[in-house]
Write a protein that holds these residues in place. Structure first.
Motif, mmCIF file in Angstrom:
data_model
loop_
_atom_site.group_PDB
_atom_site.id
_atom_site.type_symbol
_atom_site.label_atom_id
_atom_site.label_comp_id
_atom_site.label_asym_id
_atom_site.label_seq_id
_atom_site.Cartn_x
_atom_site.Cartn_y
_atom_site.Cartn_z
ATOM 1 N N MET A 1 -3.728 -4.323 -7.486
ATOM 2 C CA MET A 1 -2.922 -3.254 -8.026
ATOM 3 C C MET A 1 -1.895 -2.840 -6.995
ATOM 4 N N PHE A 2 -0.711 -2.635 -7.423
ATOM 5 C CA PHE A 2 0.361 -2.194 -6.525
ATOM 6 C C PHE A 2 0.413 -0.678 -6.605
ATOM 7 N N VAL A 3 -0.361 -0.042 -5.716
ATOM 8 C CA VAL A 3 -0.504 1.410 -5.813
ATOM 9 C C VAL A 3 0.111 2.177 -4.647
ATOM 10 N N ASP A 4 0.306 1.514 -3.531
ATOM 11 C CA ASP A 4 0.912 2.203 -2.391
ATOM 12 C C ASP A 4 1.622 1.198 -1.496
ATOM 13 N N LYS A 5 2.206 1.680 -0.440
ATOM 14 C CA LYS A 5 3.016 0.833 0.435
ATOM 15 C C LYS A 5 2.219 -0.283 1.109
ATOM 16 N N ASP A 6 0.892 -0.150 1.167
ATOM 17 C CA ASP A 6 0.061 -1.161 1.808
ATOM 18 C C ASP A 6 -0.713 -2.025 0.809
ATOM 19 N N SER A 7 -0.311 -2.023 -0.462
ATOM 20 C CA SER A 7 -1.000 -2.840 -1.461
ATOM 21 C C SER A 7 -0.737 -4.328 -1.279
ATOM 22 N N VAL A 8 0.395 -4.675 -0.672
ATOM 23 C CA VAL A 8 0.722 -6.077 -0.382
ATOM 24 C C VAL A 8 1.213 -6.134 1.061
ATOM 25 N N ILE A 9 0.490 -6.897 1.873
ATOM 26 C CA ILE A 9 0.847 -7.075 3.279
ATOM 27 C C ILE A 9 0.995 -8.573 3.522
ATOM 28 N N ASP A 11 1.833 -11.379 6.455
ATOM 29 C CA ASP A 11 1.954 -11.631 7.897
ATOM 30 C C ASP A 11 2.093 -10.320 8.675
ATOM 31 N N ASN A 12 1.216 -9.390 8.361
ATOM 32 C CA ASN A 12 1.114 -8.080 9.041
ATOM 33 C C ASN A 12 2.300 -7.155 8.797
ATOM 34 N N ILE A 13 3.118 -7.429 7.785
ATOM 35 C CA ILE A 13 4.210 -6.526 7.433
ATOM 36 C C ILE A 13 3.939 -5.973 6.037
ATOM 37 N N SER A 14 3.841 -4.665 5.944
ATOM 38 C CA SER A 14 3.622 -4.018 4.660
ATOM 39 C C SER A 14 4.885 -4.155 3.810
ATOM 40 N N MET A 15 4.732 -4.670 2.604
ATOM 41 C CA MET A 15 5.873 -4.964 1.744
ATOM 42 C C MET A 15 6.288 -3.788 0.865
ATOM 43 N N GLY A 16 5.485 -2.749 0.780
ATOM 44 C CA GLY A 16 5.716 -1.665 -0.162
ATOM 45 C C GLY A 16 7.111 -1.079 -0.148
ATOM 46 N N LYS A 17 7.679 -0.879 1.013
ATOM 47 C CA LYS A 17 8.996 -0.232 1.069
ATOM 48 C C LYS A 17 10.139 -1.156 0.654
ATOM 49 N N TYR A 18 9.860 -2.458 0.501
ATOM 50 C CA TYR A 18 10.895 -3.418 0.117
ATOM 51 C C TYR A 18 10.831 -3.798 -1.366
ATOM 52 N N LEU A 19 9.773 -3.361 -2.060
ATOM 53 C CA LEU A 19 9.514 -3.838 -3.413
ATOM 54 C C LEU A 19 9.769 -2.782 -4.476
ATOM 55 N N VAL A 20 10.102 -3.259 -5.666
ATOM 56 C CA VAL A 20 10.194 -2.375 -6.829
ATOM 57 C C VAL A 20 9.101 -2.690 -7.842
ATOM 58 N N ALA A 69 13.281 -12.802 5.882
ATOM 59 C CA ALA A 69 13.632 -14.203 5.621
ATOM 60 C C ALA A 69 12.712 -15.202 6.332
ATOM 61 N N PRO A 70 12.340 -14.982 7.586
ATOM 62 C CA PRO A 70 11.429 -15.942 8.222
ATOM 63 C C PRO A 70 10.081 -16.053 7.504
ATOM 64 N N ILE A 71 9.606 -14.960 6.920
ATOM 65 C CA ILE A 71 8.353 -14.995 6.160
ATOM 66 C C ILE A 71 8.545 -15.810 4.889
ATOM 67 N N LEU A 72 9.650 -15.568 4.194
ATOM 68 C CA LEU A 72 9.925 -16.284 2.947
ATOM 69 C C LEU A 72 10.153 -17.775 3.195
ATOM 70 N N ASP A 73 10.689 -18.117 4.360
ATOM 71 C CA ASP A 73 10.990 -19.515 4.700
ATOM 72 C C ASP A 73 9.789 -20.284 5.240
ATOM 73 N N ARG A 74 8.787 -19.583 5.707
ATOM 74 C CA ARG A 74 7.624 -20.201 6.343
ATOM 75 C C ARG A 74 6.851 -21.078 5.357
ATOM 76 N N GLU A 75 6.224 -22.118 5.869
ATOM 77 C CA GLU A 75 5.422 -23.015 5.032
ATOM 78 C C GLU A 75 4.249 -22.283 4.383
ATOM 79 N N ASN A 76 3.562 -21.460 5.160
ATOM 80 C CA ASN A 76 2.425 -20.685 4.662
ATOM 81 C C ASN A 76 2.514 -19.252 5.154
ATOM 82 N N GLN A 77 1.883 -18.367 4.408
ATOM 83 C CA GLN A 77 1.826 -16.958 4.771
ATOM 84 C C GLN A 77 0.382 -16.481 4.610
ATOM 85 N N THR A 78 0.053 -15.410 5.299
ATOM 86 C CA THR A 78 -1.213 -14.722 5.092
ATOM 87 C C THR A 78 -0.901 -13.452 4.319
#
Length: 122
Positions: A1-9, A11-20, A69-78
């Motif tokens: 569930m996308f409920v807060d800024k830390d719902s999707v992380i 490579d250790n970067i919280s995506m919440g503030k970048y997503l709609v 961009a480096p995260i999006l370009d990487r072969e794999n992500q965590t």
């Protein structure tokens, strides 16, 4: 569930503030013995359910894009995410293609990128 800024992380970067928005997909991958019989009955072996998160990014500044961009370009992500069925969980992913549109200088338009699990959900 996308409920807060830390719902999707990623490579250790919280995506919440970048997503709609986030689309959570749970895709069934069937073994090669799967299909339909002559009487149209489904048969086969479920190989697994592979989560796929499609992230809908807002318009990003050039500085934000340089960070992501480096995260999006990487072969794999965590990716650590809040799974509505299995609670918070990590997974290794590969990402789909991404493209960003610029009409004027400055911020790019919103875009999407999918992150697909490399192993089935347990």
């Amino acid at each position: 569930m996308f409920v807060d800024k830390d719902s999707v992380i990623i490579d250790n970067i919280s995506m919440g503030k970048y997503l709609v928005k986030v689309l959570f997909g749970y895709h069934k991958i069937w073994s090669e013995d799967s299909g339909r019989t002559l009487s149209f009955k489904h048969i086969g072996t479920l190989g697994g359910i592979f989560p796929k998160l499609t992230l809908f990014f807002r318009s990003l500044s050039n500085e934000e894009l340089k960070l992501l961009a480096p995260i999006l370009d990487r072969e794999n992500q965590t990716v650590t995410y809040d799974d509505p069925v299995k609670n918070r969980r990590p997974m290794t992913t590969y990402s789909g293609d991404w493209e960003i549109e610029y009409e004027n200088m400055g911020r790019g338009k919103p875009f999407t990128c999918a992150f697909i699990a490399t192993e089935k959900r347990r």
